[in-house]
Design an enzyme around this catalytic site. Sequence first.
Site, mmCIF file in Angstrom:
data_model
loop_
_atom_site.group_PDB
_atom_site.id
_atom_site.type_symbol
_atom_site.label_atom_id
_atom_site.label_comp_id
_atom_site.label_asym_id
_atom_site.label_seq_id
_atom_site.Cartn_x
_atom_site.Cartn_y
_atom_site.Cartn_z
ATOM 1 N N ASN A 1 30.998 36.084 38.595
ATOM 2 C CA ASN A 1 32.016 36.368 39.616
ATOM 3 C C ASN A 1 31.643 35.625 40.900
ATOM 4 O O ASN A 1 30.465 35.530 41.249
ATOM 5 C CB ASN A 1 31.987 37.897 39.856
ATOM 6 C CG ASN A 1 33.087 38.429 40.742
ATOM 7 O OD1 ASN A 1 34.259 38.119 40.528
ATOM 8 N ND2 ASN A 1 32.735 39.241 41.721
ATOM 9 N N HIS B 1 39.196 36.400 48.074
ATOM 10 C CA HIS B 1 39.249 36.870 49.468
ATOM 11 C C HIS B 1 39.885 35.741 50.279
ATOM 12 O O HIS B 1 39.225 34.760 50.618
ATOM 13 C CB HIS B 1 37.848 37.190 49.984
ATOM 14 C CG HIS B 1 37.196 38.324 49.258
ATOM 15 N ND1 HIS B 1 37.655 39.622 49.350
ATOM 16 C CD2 HIS B 1 36.148 38.359 48.404
ATOM 17 C CE1 HIS B 1 36.909 40.410 48.600
ATOM 18 N NE2 HIS B 1 35.989 39.670 48.005
ATOM 19 N N GLU C 1 38.835 40.672 43.277
ATOM 20 C CA GLU C 1 38.634 41.341 44.584
ATOM 21 C C GLU C 1 39.679 40.905 45.606
ATOM 22 O O GLU C 1 39.368 40.745 46.791
ATOM 23 C CB GLU C 1 37.243 41.010 45.145
ATOM 24 C CG GLU C 1 36.094 41.290 44.201
ATOM 25 C CD GLU C 1 34.715 41.021 44.804
ATOM 26 O OE1 GLU C 1 34.608 40.820 46.031
ATOM 27 O OE2 GLU C 1 33.743 41.019 44.035
ATOM 28 N N ASP D 1 42.032 40.206 48.535
ATOM 29 C CA ASP D 1 42.566 40.699 49.806
ATOM 30 C C ASP D 1 42.989 39.468 50.594
ATOM 31 O O ASP D 1 42.485 38.375 50.375
ATOM 32 C CB ASP D 1 41.584 41.594 50.581
ATOM 33 C CG ASP D 1 40.192 41.035 50.747
ATOM 34 O OD1 ASP D 1 40.041 39.798 50.811
ATOM 35 O OD2 ASP D 1 39.240 41.828 50.830
ATOM 36 N N GLU E 1 28.070 35.661 42.713
ATOM 37 C CA GLU E 1 27.874 34.728 43.835
ATOM 38 C C GLU E 1 26.623 33.873 43.681
ATOM 39 O O GLU E 1 25.775 33.814 44.569
ATOM 40 C CB GLU E 1 27.880 35.518 45.160
ATOM 41 C CG GLU E 1 29.188 36.282 45.338
ATOM 42 C CD GLU E 1 29.228 37.205 46.562
ATOM 43 O OE1 GLU E 1 28.247 37.238 47.311
ATOM 44 O OE2 GLU E 1 30.251 37.884 46.746
#
Length: 475
Positions: free
Chosen positions: A204, A240, A268, A270, A163
């Site tokens: 990432n 996400h 990751e 979701d 990030e």
Amino acid sequence: MSFLRRRAAVGVAAGALLAGVAVFGSTLTTAQAAGSTLREAAADQGRFAGVAVNDSMLSNSQYANLVAQEFSSVTAENVMKWESIQPSQGQFNWAGGDRLVNFAQQNNQKVYGHTLVWHSQMPDWLENGNFSAAQLRQITNDHISQVVGRYAGDIERWDVVNEAFNEDGTRRQSKWQQTIGDGYIAEAFQAAHAADPSAKLFINDYNIEGINAKSDGLYNLVQGLLQQGVPIHGVGFQTHLILGQVPGSFQQNLQRFADLGLEVVITEVDIRMQMPSDSAKLQQQASDYEAVTEACLAVSACSGITVWGLRDGDSWVPDVFDGYGAPLLFDDNYQKKPAYDSMLAALGGSATTGGTTTNGGTTTNGGTTTNGGTTGGSQGCSATVTQIGQWNGGAQYEIRVTAGSSSISGWQVSFQLRSGETVTNGWDAVYSGAGSITAANAAYNGNVAAGQTVTAGFLTGVGGAYSVSGVSCSA
Ligand code: 9MR
């Protein structure tokens, strides 16, 4: 040198704790029912299927068994982050990381390392320390070389920097950016490469799935790093997402990073919805997971997809996004959601074992085989559950499952133990429940020929002679 050999003492303790799931071992990859789990279907496509693991749930056998059964890669949701692994300067806490690596090795899984340099979840001493550039560089290099070095050879990929960008594509003003400046990213990758030259090193981020200002900023950075010869090997797309908002340019965006010669991973995923959920939302979520999976499969450099948690109730989402939830593949009762089925199907897998259903049953979309009763007058299977030993504070039981006059391609035995009596350690089946227990076949022993018997067994923490009641078998 492998982790298990280097750290035998830890391996013994964790190995004992997790022996119940170790039965999966390497046998899972050779299971006859090819493509009936996410890990098998992903493997058939040459990819991995991963999950973020909540360390505190690993001692729960139902959770651990499902992680072992469905996924070929694990990421530590929290325990490898700086605040967990170096909570005081120079003091490392390896317990959670070691537990995950041991678990993965016992279950023939890869480990995805997360994460080394991140502005969030920093320990107080680091967050509040007033360091010069030289000091912060030294601290960061030490951290990376200790953590990556400990797991060298055991962790295949690392999120080295997490990030680093703002939404507009400029650099986030993290402590490293402010203290060291732009060069901190290249330095972090160099330190990680020195600690484990075989590890694949990733940057990432989130909100970089589509082509936008943020992903453009990241693209320009990694292009520059590659030109300078910095050891960077891949980009992680956290993914996400909000229901119905898979970016249309996802595949094209993955491809432009791949075209730089980089690996790409969905790290990751979701997909959150406004609660309460309903069947229309769950169907939309299923098609969103399908779209994400297809975007990855369309790009040959996309090596895998990791979901950010096992069950909806394990997710970080409701704590952070008010009114949102249900973002994962399994519900809180470990049941597959439509999103699971669509992801499995997108990977080319199928909920059936590929064999013929011989008991008149049908395989529902949710992946559970229901017993239609009898075919040709013979039941699908019969079972016995027998206590074969007991001592002060524990007992051992054996399960025997015998197929009827037709072969079966999966079985489940239900039975009654004493109130609160749970399986503390089991083998050759997947166990769930307390008091009322179900034991379902492991990935490798669901196929039983007509009249043949397979066995499984388990330990509990309750001593004293007991005759098991209420045994039933369904195929
Ligand atoms: O899921 C993680 C949650 O348990 C932590 O409290 C949180 C702390 O910031 O981090 C969550 O995981 C994040 C991941 O490490 C990096 N990308 C965003 C994830 C969700 O916040």
